[in-house]
Motif scaffolding. Structure first.
Motif, PDB file in Angstrom:
ATOM      1  N   LEU A   1       0.809  -1.215   0.000  1.00 57.08           N
ATOM      2  CA  LEU A   1       0.000   0.000   0.000  1.00 57.08           C
ATOM      3  C   LEU A   1       0.841   1.264   0.000  1.00 57.08           C
ATOM      4  O   LEU A   1       0.304   2.352  -0.206  1.00 57.08           O
ATOM      5  N   ALA A   2       2.134   1.139   0.273  1.00 59.90           N
ATOM      6  CA  ALA A   2       2.981   2.334   0.349  1.00 59.90           C
ATOM      7  C   ALA A   2       2.963   3.141  -0.954  1.00 59.90           C
ATOM      8  O   ALA A   2       2.834   4.377  -0.915  1.00 59.90           O
ATOM      9  N   PRO A   3       3.083   2.517  -2.148  1.00 58.78           N
ATOM     10  CA  PRO A   3       3.012   3.340  -3.383  1.00 58.78           C
ATOM     11  C   PRO A   3       1.666   4.046  -3.533  1.00 58.78           C
ATOM     12  O   PRO A   3       1.619   5.182  -4.019  1.00 58.78           O
ATOM     13  N   LEU A   4       0.574   3.378  -3.131  1.00 57.40           N
ATOM     14  CA  LEU A   4      -0.739   4.017  -3.225  1.00 57.40           C
ATOM     15  C   LEU A   4      -0.819   5.231  -2.312  1.00 57.40           C
ATOM     16  O   LEU A   4      -1.319   6.292  -2.711  1.00 57.40           O
ATOM     17  N   VAL A   5      -0.324   5.093  -1.069  1.00 59.42           N
ATOM     18  CA  VAL A   5      -0.349   6.216  -0.135  1.00 59.42           C
ATOM     19  C   VAL A   5       0.532   7.351  -0.649  1.00 59.42           C
ATOM     20  O   VAL A   5       0.168   8.529  -0.566  1.00 59.42           O
ATOM     21  N   THR A   6       1.697   7.009  -1.192  1.00 61.65           N
ATOM     22  CA  THR A   6       2.587   8.041  -1.736  1.00 61.65           C
ATOM     23  C   THR A   6       1.917   8.795  -2.886  1.00 61.65           C
ATOM     24  O   THR A   6       1.968  10.030  -2.955  1.00 61.65           O
TER      25      THR A   6
END
Length: 448
Positions: A209-214
């Motif tokens: 999920l880190a790329p989505l949050v970024t």
């Protein structure tokens, strides 16, 4: 719209069910094959046991069993059993004459056959006897085998059903647990206000999920930058308009004084003054709208204020406006304390009183109330104007919303009131005025 949960379940549950079906088939084969071999071995043992009882008397082969011509029931089993003893020419020496003959070309001691109209399984052994070999054969129906196989299939189906349900439940729980971070992220986003453009905290977020949050934070940054540019533009335009509009008003008032006796010029100047007043009011509303934006409001400036005293001060400039329309502007003010920002609350009072005076016809009434309640301070402005239909009361809080094309306002007044109430955690409600006529706008502030 496709569901990520359904896609995961489809790609996980379907292979598990197929694998479970294959495993059930293999389990059945692994269980039934040894059982069938055990049944066949039992037949061979029975045939060998009968062969051990053979003996020759006076050149004739005999078997030491009573009632050798009658069917023999196996002990403790519902299967009917038969036997036969034959010489090498196929003559029946003992047993059931209806025993099926051994077909040529059939290999193996155990085979399937039919006897007395029902399928049987036979086993035969050759016994070396003086005078030539003798065949001893035993036949037994398939009833017990079918019962065992049916019990095996039922148990296996029940086991596989329970196992399948358990695996599906485990997969469902695992998928739900795996998607829990997405649900928590959605909850955090749903809990945000429309003006909250702060970046999401990616602490504890799964790596996937880190790329989505970024990417979402980058989008919020762009939205915040665009919103700030719009707010700055609105504020700059309003500030730039106020000074020339005020100068224009002074010039028009000077011209009106000079042309006091000229009715045509006075009418034109009066129209210009009215247009100038509307432009000044709209510029002031733009400034109020910019100040009331939740993204620009800070909790630090909040101070303890007597709402009644501030309202009494704010409505004084409207007395002359009410007098020009012969409107009875009344007050019912009691001390009520709130935590708020003075300039924003002044804008709130100004917009509500101005709206009431603007839409109330001549010789109408406008009453301003302020009092303290157990639920907090209550500020109300009611009028005897045309009122607002219940189905339109939500719409009037939208920016630039006007109930009809003949309205003289810009459609910003109640939107500004809503924004100011929002940052003060107050609630704005619309209702009918006294005796069901006109409009009553109430703002309830939280207790202090």
């Amino acid at each position: 719209m496709t569901s990520l949960r359904l896609r995961l379940l489809k790609w996980l549950v379907a292979p598990i069910l197929i694998f479970n079906l294959v495993a059930a088939t293999l389990t059945y084969l692994l269980a039934w094959t040894p059982a069938q071999l055990a049944f066949d071995q039992g037949l061979l043992d029975a045939a060998s046991g009968l062969a051990a009882r053979l003996h020759r008397e006076g050149g004739t082969v005999r078997i030491a069993l009573p009632d050798v011509a009658a069917p023999v029931l196996g002990p403790g089993t519902p299967d009917a059993s038969w036997f036969v003893v034959r010489d090498r020419q196929g003559r029946v020496l003992a047993g059931d004459p209806a025993f099926p003959p051994r077909h040529a070309g059939v290999s193996g001691p155990v085979r399937d056959a039919s006897m007395h109209g029902q399928p049987v399984r036979t086993a035969s052994v050759l016994v070396a006897m003086p005078g030539g070999p003798v065949e001893v054969a035993v036949a037994r129906t398939l009833l017990q085998r079918q019962q065992v196989r049916s019990a095996m299939v039922r148990a296996l189906l029940l086991f596989e059903l329970l196992l399948g349900l358990a695996l599906v439940g485990l997969v469902w729980f695992s998928v739900g647990n795996g998607l829990a971070p997405l649900a928590r992220l959605r909850t955090r986003l749903d809990a945000r206000g429309s003006a909250d453009l702060a970046p999401l905290d990616d602490a504890g977020m799964p790596r996937e999920l880190a790329p989505l949050v970024t990417a979402f934070n980058a989008l919020l940054d762009r939205i915040a930058a665009g919103s700030k540019a719009q707010d700055d533009f609105r504020a700059n335009v309003a500030h730039q308009l106020r000074t020339p509009l005020a100068g224009l008003r002074l010039q028009l008032e000077w011209l009106a004084a000079r042309h006091h006796g000229d009715p045509d010029s006075g009418r034109v100047i009066e129209l210009l003054l009215s247009a100038n007043e509307r432009m000044i009011r709209q510029a002031n509303q733009l400034l109020s709208l910019e100040r009331a934006g939740p993204e620009r409001f800070e909790r630090a400036p909040l101070a303890r204020l007597d709402l009644a005293a501030m309202v009494a001060e704010a409505v004084q400039p409207f007395v002359e406006q009410a007098a020009r329309k012969w409107i009875d502007l009344g007050f019912a003010l009691e001390p009520a304390w709130v935590d708020g920002e003075r300039y924003l609350l002044r804008d709130l009072v100004d917009n509500l009183v101005d709206n009431a005076l603007r839409y109330t016809p001549e010789q109408g009434t406008v009453t301003v109330h302020c009092r303290a309640t157990l639920e907090g301070a209550l500020f109300t402005v009611d009028d005897s104007g045309p009122g607002i239909a219940p189905e339109q009361r939500e719409r009037v809080f939208q920016r630039f919303a006007r109930l009809d094309e003949h309205s003289s306002g810009s459609g910003l007044g109640l939107a500004i009131v809503q924004d100011i109430a929002l940052v003060h955690r107050a609630v704005v409600t619309l209702a009918s005025g006294p005796d069901g006529k006109g409009t009553a706008v109430s703002v309830r502030f939280p207790p202090v």
